[in-house]
Design an enzyme around this catalytic site. Structure first.
Site, PDB file in Angstrom:
ATOM      1  N   GLY A 100       1.064  -4.926  11.053  1.00 30.76           N
ATOM      2  CA  GLY A 100       1.129  -4.058   9.931  1.00 30.76           C
ATOM      3  C   GLY A 100       1.368  -2.676  10.373  1.00 30.76           C
TER       4      GLY A 100
ATOM      5  N   SER B 137       0.797  -1.180   0.043  1.00 30.24           N
ATOM      6  CA  SER B 137      -0.023   0.145   0.218  1.00 30.24           C
ATOM      7  C   SER B 137       0.839   1.169  -0.041  1.00 30.24           C
ATOM      8  CB  SER B 137      -0.855   0.011   1.062  1.00 30.24           C
ATOM      9  OG  SER B 137      -1.707  -0.901   1.169  1.00 30.24           O
TER      10      SER B 137
ATOM     11  N   LYS C  63      -0.134 -10.433   7.322  1.00 31.11           N
ATOM     12  CA  LYS C  63       0.212  -9.289   7.955  1.00 31.11           C
ATOM     13  C   LYS C  63      -1.168  -8.538   8.521  1.00 31.11           C
ATOM     14  CE  LYS C  63       1.350  -4.291   6.453  1.00 31.11           C
ATOM     15  NZ  LYS C  63       1.731  -3.448   5.356  1.00 31.11           N
TER      16      LYS C  63
END
Lengths: 294, 294, 294, 294
Positions: D189, D45, D164
């Site tokens: 995470g 991300s 995660k």
């Protein structure tokens, strides 16, 4: 100012035929008194305070205090929607006894509970309370999470001694601890996060689970204090499922059903709260057995 | 069984120095009586019922009833967290008068407000109410949206005559109307959706905005009835902003500030509710002017 | 600038063995062409655009355009996460044809989609689009609801001609209409609110339901235009349940199952999307029968 | 099967004039290589994978791999909306290199991402992946939180090696650990919960903060391993604010701004992502100074 430390059950209020049973209340308290609990929360969320008339509420307090030894702290659940009602309630409760008030945020008009509204509310309440005030942050019931900058201001008020945080949100909890507010004592409000909360700086916990698994909660606290962290962590993981079942999933009905299984009086919660369905009962029994509570 | 139809303001409760002002209450009612309103909701959310003691609440009802003409319907806000408290309150209120109870869903223990809990709650309440019951669905305050299948069952209860839906959710509202529950009268609970709700089958509205813009609300209803739909729609769009400011954005504080601008008594809400900040006041004044209310 | 008006189905993309079936796509289009639909949305949310590679997406567009008569408007679904990808996609699609782009808000980084980010995004996209842009507001997929003040600015951009609002939120929809943005055409994006949206000022709807019940949607629109509002309203209520089943409840899988029941090709959606379970299939069949579609 | 352990930064993808800067990417990697990081996540991300074309994405991977020493693990961000696209992407990426895929849940059609849909998705993906799969649970981006019973099944798949969890929800994280899935490795995470996650059983963390404060993250991990828990906890509290600013509050723009302040190349994120406003920049600078990073 009371030193907050260790484990406090927010005790349930027993009913028989929907009426408060003061005798079952005292029986339960006598049993809880056998544990090394620091004290009790009377008339918190798990005490179904919201379901009681003011008269019933004060009677419960009076009865409870009678059966609680002097060396145990007594924290009184308080908090109505208006400052006026909260203060009026505290005045009456104060005559009965206790060591501190646990004050939930007003929440019916949640959109209007701005930072300034909440700051002013807790300030006014603290200034009019004859006992020290513990802030009660419980977003799952109120829909409100107290902002850090509000708490930073409230944390310095001489009559606000700490907070019970039932959010279960460790980011929030640690961010609050990172503010290092002097004398502001943080209790976790859910057994879900007891061990990690202690590790980052909580002084203890007000735990629904301590109604039914007081010793497990006390053991986690003791193991933590002794530095037996691996054991503390293992025990923490073991209680997760029972705690979920008797709080989030089946709520007070689940907790009361569990009490009935282990020799306390649980009974029915006040309607519309319900006992668990058969599936829920079976799940709770299974977990009680796993923890040798059954 | 009262025929619900038209516009009902859920009237505000005035305070002076944080105490209920019964004289200002009666003054306001006399002014509202000049409009062609079907009736009033006393002690609803906008009446700050949650902020009042039971005694105050009953006194407000008693005063209000005294000043309301016989041809106006009186709907009494009710609804505590437990069935027991709700029923006890209704018994007392009933002695004073009124035509129906508006009963909000219990919501503190929202995770536990299952379909069966809510079904049993409203059934028990309806069976013990000496007046017809109107269900009050207001997710923004309660965090609960009553399920359609629960309403389908409740809708057939002889003592449940309808619902005030403040969700503003037209999909939900139309889905409920599509159930075609005989004799179940639907009122919208927000001026935000007055016109579209009427178009799909609402019989009227219980509207905070009717405290300050009764004629505008009545006009939308009249234009709708006359089939002047373009005009009704234009008026609906015109009131959107003022309604938002005096409900969602600034709540009861906004509504009371507006009342003070137009010749009624608004005053301060009970703390921790607040009056709008300066920006909010200016916005409200602007909108009042646009609607020629100032 | 295309005049938006009437009913547009956002057509599904058929798959056989998980591969796009261009022949089934053309067969479906030929059937839809028999209705008085204003046009089509190709590659919208219901077209599973998010499930396709760019090449597949452009091929779907090319095929669809081949089978759509010249007098039908073609609106092309677009909108990637970055301005760059969106613009690049539009450049390629533009060579194929179409009348307007329907551009969904970027949403993966939803916390960062501030008013300025969204304002700049749509402005940049509109300035680089060779076709007019329709904004696509669909909070249930994106988690983002475009703010009114952002839309007020975007609404004046010469290449932004309107918005498809799938929020179903009539308060929001009417507040947007109340801004009276000149030339900004509002379409509802859900059959749930077709009739009330038309009543307050929508020019039409882009409706998943029009894939399977085109005539019902067209009838609501026609009855509205003719002023047969009672009939329009009755029909609106009749379609509620089928629409819920084939959108919110079972999504594209539900819609495709329904297509298979009524002589179109539905087939399986691309995985992980699924067809409804047996209960869902039965519910959909029941509703299709009620509407004489089966 | 790679043993997951320690700290992994999900590295940012640098842009110059909105184009990927492969040279700045390699420069950054060379600097990160100086730390004792276990490995890297490429195209997660924080790598703005969602903003890149597939070609760009594969080029970033190819470049990154060139500059990463053989003894560092390489985890490749993957995960499109359809099984087909995800698998196709993994096939291409696999030719380039890497040690595992980090696969985010499909989420555009979030209402349809049922337990069975997600179970089938991850199973199909794992069976078609030429590298081990790590599940990526990130509700703040996807709106989806993977259910425990789904994970219980996925956790036994031979090609799924762990997860995660960016939820930051310790109740969930501990409940998952309590399932004791053999060989299922859990990474936190978010640096918000690094220390408490390690205490309850996380093997390490994939932390945006490790882009800018790798040594602080590594120190928390080392102190934890050495049993210097008081110091680990103090450091954890110290990083809270910077982490919040560069993730939740200002996102990738905040992270990139911070990189620019400390000798890396940050640059602008791809639009519509933005750099922080002036207030945000000042806040970040202040926190960087507090941590002696500036």
């Amino acid at each position: 100012m009371p030193i907050l430390k260790g484990i406090y059950p927010p005790i349930v209020t027993p009913f028989e035929d929907q009426e408060v049973s003061y005798s079952q209340l005292s029986n339960n308290i006598k049993k809880w008194n056998e544990f090394d609990l620091t004290g009790y929360v009377i008339l918190g969320s798990n005490g179904e305070n919201a379901m009681l008339s003011e008269t019933e509420s004060l009677n419960v307090l009076e009865t409870a205090i009678k059966y609680i030894p002097d060396d145990k702290q007594i924290i009184i659940g308080a908090g109505q929607e208006s400052s006026k009602l909260t203060i009026s309630y505290m005045k009456q409760a104060r005559h009965i006894g206790g060591d501190a008030f646990l004050v939930v945020s007003p929440h019916y008009y949640k959109d209007q509970m701005t930072a300034s509204a909440l700051l002013n509310y807790y300030t006014e309440v603290a200034e009019n309370a004859d006992l020290p005030v513990i802030i009660y942050n419980v977003p799952k019931f109120t829909g409100i999470n107290l902002a850090l900058d509000v708490l930073q201001k409230l944390g310095t008020h001489p009559n606000i001694i700490g907070m019970k945080d039932s959010s279960g949100n460790m980011t929030y909890f640690q961010s609050l601890l990172a503010l290092q507010l002097p004398g502001f004592q943080l209790l976790t409000g859910t057994a879900n996060t007891l061990f990690p909360s202690l590790m980052v700086g909580a002084v203890g916990g007000i735990l629904a689970l301590a109604n039914i698994a007081a010793q497990h909660c006390l053991d986690i606290f003791r193991l933590y204090q002794q530095g037996n962290l691996k054991e503390a962590r293992d025990l923490q993981l073991k209680i997760m499922r029972l705690n979920q079942l008797t709080t989030t999933e089946y709520g007070i009905g689940g907790l009361k059903f569990a009490l009935d299984q282990i020799g306390y009086f649980g009974g029915e919660p006040r309607r519309p709260l319900e006992l668990p369905n058969e599936k829920g009962k079976a799940q709770i029994r299974t977990e009680l057995k796993k923890l040798s509570l059954h």
